[in-house]
Scaffold this motif. Structure first.
Motif, PDB file in Angstrom:
ATOM      1  N   VAL A 110       0.817  -1.150   0.016  1.00 26.33           N
ATOM      2  CA  VAL A 110       0.082  -0.126   0.151  1.00 26.33           C
ATOM      3  C   VAL A 110       0.826   1.297  -0.089  1.00 26.33           C
ATOM      4  O   VAL A 110       1.745   1.435   0.633  1.00 26.33           O
ATOM      5  N   PRO A 111       0.519   2.127  -1.044  1.00 22.95           N
ATOM      6  CA  PRO A 111       1.346   3.585  -0.922  1.00 22.95           C
ATOM      7  C   PRO A 111       1.304   4.224   0.329  1.00 22.95           C
ATOM      8  O   PRO A 111       0.189   4.221   1.000  1.00 22.95           O
ATOM      9  N   ALA A 112       2.156   4.996   0.802  1.00 26.58           N
ATOM     10  CA  ALA A 112       2.062   5.749   1.889  1.00 26.58           C
ATOM     11  C   ALA A 112       1.001   6.778   2.174  1.00 26.58           C
ATOM     12  O   ALA A 112       0.432   7.059   3.202  1.00 26.58           O
ATOM     13  N   ASP A 113       0.624   7.261   0.853  1.00 29.86           N
ATOM     14  CA  ASP A 113      -0.324   8.476   1.245  1.00 29.86           C
ATOM     15  C   ASP A 113      -1.932   7.920   0.724  1.00 29.86           C
ATOM     16  O   ASP A 113      -2.863   8.551   0.496  1.00 29.86           O
ATOM     17  N   GLY A 176      -8.433   9.616  -8.585  1.00 27.17           N
ATOM     18  CA  GLY A 176      -7.363   9.977  -8.358  1.00 27.17           C
ATOM     19  C   GLY A 176      -6.572   9.909  -6.980  1.00 27.17           C
ATOM     20  O   GLY A 176      -5.391  10.212  -7.011  1.00 27.17           O
ATOM     21  N   LYS A 177      -7.404   9.399  -6.210  1.00 32.77           N
ATOM     22  CA  LYS A 177      -6.815   9.313  -4.806  1.00 32.77           C
ATOM     23  C   LYS A 177      -6.724   8.037  -4.310  1.00 32.77           C
ATOM     24  O   LYS A 177      -7.908   7.309  -4.198  1.00 32.77           O
ATOM     25  N   SER A 178      -5.440   7.452  -3.791  1.00 36.12           N
ATOM     26  CA  SER A 178      -5.290   5.970  -3.340  1.00 36.12           C
ATOM     27  C   SER A 178      -6.028   5.737  -2.279  1.00 36.12           C
ATOM     28  O   SER A 178      -6.177   6.723  -1.130  1.00 36.12           O
ATOM     29  N   TYR A 210      -7.507  -6.888   3.244  1.00 30.75           N
ATOM     30  CA  TYR A 210      -7.116  -5.511   2.632  1.00 30.75           C
ATOM     31  C   TYR A 210      -6.822  -5.388   1.133  1.00 30.75           C
ATOM     32  O   TYR A 210      -6.348  -6.561   0.688  1.00 30.75           O
ATOM     33  N   PHE A 211      -7.060  -4.621   0.485  1.00 34.92           N
ATOM     34  CA  PHE A 211      -6.325  -4.215  -0.789  1.00 34.92           C
ATOM     35  C   PHE A 211      -6.366  -2.782  -0.999  1.00 34.92           C
ATOM     36  O   PHE A 211      -6.726  -1.965  -0.236  1.00 34.92           O
ATOM     37  N   TRP A 212      -5.561  -2.258  -2.107  1.00 31.69           N
ATOM     38  CA  TRP A 212      -5.572  -0.788  -2.302  1.00 31.69           C
ATOM     39  C   TRP A 212      -5.958  -0.750  -3.711  1.00 31.69           C
ATOM     40  O   TRP A 212      -5.637  -1.481  -4.525  1.00 31.69           O
ATOM     41  N   MET A 213      -6.322   0.587  -3.949  1.00 30.70           N
ATOM     42  CA  MET A 213      -6.591   0.992  -5.374  1.00 30.70           C
ATOM     43  C   MET A 213      -6.509   2.330  -5.682  1.00 30.70           C
ATOM     44  O   MET A 213      -6.723   3.093  -4.634  1.00 30.70           O
TER      45      MET A 213
END
Length: 277
Positions: A110-113, A176-178, A210-213
């Motif tokens: 997962v990216p930090a932001d 556009g926001k992770s 979890y996952f992120w996108m």
């Protein structure tokens, strides 16, 4: 010859159908084009193997068909052929696994932001929790889950008071926001699945998966449950609405926080009790 030709036509037709089939993926709406590439690689590898096996069967049917006076040769072992098959199979399996492992590593890194959001699945509805103005979500405990506290937030955690709670509603996300999607289940196995997102994960009772996108285009997308969860499984639906950041914040301002939900429930309970008297 006729049987061999039919086998070849079946093999060629099957591959062409998958290439030109109108039943293909929906247009992607997140950063997970890697998933599409991985599936395409798998299709090409398995399609090649499928065609090679059918073509070999067609060759054998044509080359070794019955003839008067022809006798079958008994050949129980062929080490050279076994080695070729073993090496070829290992290369094919490795070629299918390698892209998936690379994508899986990206999927869980997962990216930090990224902003945390939470999805709660239960028979048969979806609920969501978003961080409030402090940017942090409060802690939860499954023992706190009740009709008045559907997400099980701890009432003494100050970070949870401004959390936005959406029970059996739609989820809004800014384009556009992770986001890191935290997944929980109240009762049985569920699976949060939005076809356009190419991201899905099982929701296991007692665990947080979890996952992120990163949503890359605006629109309204259907939320489905991809794990058979009971008699109303097919009706377990919701919407994810991806919109511009200004519209997202305007929507967020109108939503109910956990503190507001708690006060409303307290007032309703007091009113009910006084009315009962």
């Amino acid at each position: 010859m006729v049987v061999a030709l039919i086998l070849l036509l079946v093999a060629v037709g099957s591959v062409l159908f998958h290439i030109y089939s109108p039943w293909w993926w929906t247009p992607i709406a997140t950063n997970w084009s890697y998933i599409d590439h991985t599936i395409s690689i798998t299709f090409w590898i398995t399609g090649f193997v499928f065609f090679a096996v059918i073509a070999f069967m067609a060759y054998c049917v044509f080359r070794f068909h019955h003839k008067e006076g022809r006798q079958a040769a008994y050949n129980p072992e062929n080490k050279k052929l076994e080695w070729w098959l073993t090496i070829g199979t290992a290369i094919g399996v490795g070629a299918m696994l390698a892209p998936g492992l690379v994508v899986w590593h990206q999927f869980i890194t997962v990216p930090a932001d990224a902003t945390d959001i939470e999805v709660m699945g239960q028979q048969w509805q979806w609920s969501y929790r978003l961080p409030g103005k402090d940017g942090r979500m409060g802690t939860t405990d499954v023992r706190n889950i009740s009709p008045e506290n559907p997400m099980g937030l701890k009432r003494d955690d100050p970070h949870g008071q401004d959390d936005v709670v959406i029970e059996n509603g739609d989820l809004h996300l800014p384009v556009g926001k992770s986001v890191k999607v935290l997944l929980r289940s109240v009762d049985v196995l569920h699976n949060f699945y939005v076809p356009e997102f190419r991201a899905k994960m099982d929701m296991v009772p007692g665990m947080v998966t979890y996952f992120w996108m990163t949503p890359i285009r605006t629109g309204t997308f259907d939320v489905l449950c991809a794990e058979l969860c009971g008699s109303a499984h097919a009706q377990m639906r919701s919407k994810v609405i991806v919109e511009e950041e200004s519209k997202y914040h305007a929507w967020l301002e109108k939503q109910q926080t956990f503190a507001e939900l708690s006060r409303r429930n307290a007032v309703m309970k007091a009113t009910y009790k006084s009315g009962g008297r």
